[in-house]
Motif scaffolding. Structure first.
Motif, PDB file in Angstrom:
ATOM      1  N   ASP A  39       0.845  -1.192   0.000  1.00  0.00           N
ATOM      2  CA  ASP A  39       0.000   0.000   0.000  1.00  0.00           C
ATOM      3  C   ASP A  39       0.884   1.247   0.000  1.00  0.00           C
ATOM      4  OD1 ASP A  39      -2.068   1.753   0.151  1.00  0.00           O
ATOM      5  OD2 ASP A  39      -2.597   1.309   2.228  1.00  0.00           O
ATOM      6  N   ASP A  40       0.649   2.141  -0.960  1.00  0.00           N
ATOM      7  CA  ASP A  40       1.492   3.334  -1.088  1.00  0.00           C
ATOM      8  C   ASP A  40       0.727   4.631  -0.839  1.00  0.00           C
ATOM      9  OD1 ASP A  40      -0.069   3.377  -3.337  1.00  0.00           O
ATOM     10  OD2 ASP A  40       1.576   3.569  -4.760  1.00  0.00           O
ATOM     11  N   ARG A  41      -0.457   4.542  -0.233  1.00  0.00           N
ATOM     12  CA  ARG A  41      -1.262   5.753  -0.027  1.00  0.00           C
ATOM     13  C   ARG A  41      -0.565   6.760   0.884  1.00  0.00           C
ATOM     14  NH1 ARG A  41      -6.882   3.018   1.419  1.00  0.00           N
ATOM     15  NH2 ARG A  41      -5.400   1.652   2.431  1.00  0.00           N
ATOM     16  N   GLU A  42       0.028   6.286   1.972  1.00  0.00           N
ATOM     17  CA  GLU A  42       0.716   7.207   2.884  1.00  0.00           C
ATOM     18  C   GLU A  42       1.899   7.877   2.201  1.00  0.00           C
ATOM     19  OE1 GLU A  42       1.727   5.695   6.719  1.00  0.00           O
ATOM     20  OE2 GLU A  42      -0.189   4.673   6.928  1.00  0.00           O
ATOM     21  N   ARG A  55       2.195   8.441  -1.024  1.00  0.00           N
ATOM     22  CA  ARG A  55       1.663   9.397  -2.008  1.00  0.00           C
ATOM     23  C   ARG A  55       1.227  10.693  -1.316  1.00  0.00           C
ATOM     24  NH1 ARG A  55       3.139   7.771  -6.926  1.00  0.00           N
ATOM     25  NH2 ARG A  55       2.662   5.600  -7.298  1.00  0.00           N
TER      26      ARG A  55
END
Length: 195
Positions: free
Chosen positions: A65-68, A70
């Motif tokens: 997960d790369d939301r943080e 981004r």
């Protein structure tokens, strides 16, 4: 007569050969195993492969997960734009000390952005070579946390295997280096493998 029988028996026993069977647990493993570890702390976003699947070099095994990351990248980009505005204002006012301070902050922000971009590239876990996934199934762990350095997958090449025999201690004295033999597997009793 007894002497002749003893001599014949001794001659036979010194010349005769036969099969000597040793039963051992055997397992097939790749001669080289490469582990794919979590490059950073995060959460599993998706997983494409599991143990037993064949992969090609560069195939996407899983994605973190790369939301943080981004969000942090957006924050740093907006901070850099704000620093550009401050830099122009300091240069317009001919304030050298403020200009130097803002330039240092811009360099720091640029370094943080470079780090975030590197971490974003590492969120995609790819196969290093053509092979088979020996262990690792993240499909049941979507959304679960992983720690930096945690082993997620093990991959072995398709063309290079070895058989590991676990010989019992009572039989190990009968085994020597460069000894030839025939391997018969329980699952394939009709075929033999010479080694």
């Amino acid at each position: 007569l007894y002497g002749l029988i003893a001599l014949a028996s001794l001659t036979f026993l010194s010349i005769a050969t036969g099969d000597y069977r040793i039963t051992a647990q055997a397992r097939l493993e790749g001669s080289v195993k490469r582990v794919i570890t979590a490059p950073l702390d995060g959460f599993v976003a998706s997983s494409e492969y599991r143990a037993g699947d064949i992969v090609q070099s560069g195939d996407l095994l899983a994605r973190l997960d790369d939301r943080e990351l981004r969000l942090e990248q957006l924050h740093l980009n907006s901070q850099r734009e704000q620093l550009d505005i401050e830099h122009r204002a300091a240069m317009t006012n001919h304030d050298r000390s403020a200009t130097a301070i803002v330039m240092a902050r811009k360099q720091q922000t640029g370094a943080q952005l470079t780090l975030i971009e590197e971490q974003l590239l590492r969120t995609q876990l790819t196969a290093p070579f053509d092979g088979i996934v020996v262990s690792g199934d993240l499909s049941q762990r979507i959304g679960s946390p992983v720690e930096n350095g945690q082993v997620l997958f093990e991959i072995a090449p398709l063309n290079n295997y070895r058989v590991v025999l676990e010989v019992d201690e009572r039989d190990i004295g009968d085994i020597v280096k460069k000894q030839r033999g025939v391997l018969t597997l329980t699952s394939l009793p009709d075929s033999t493998l010479v080694f």
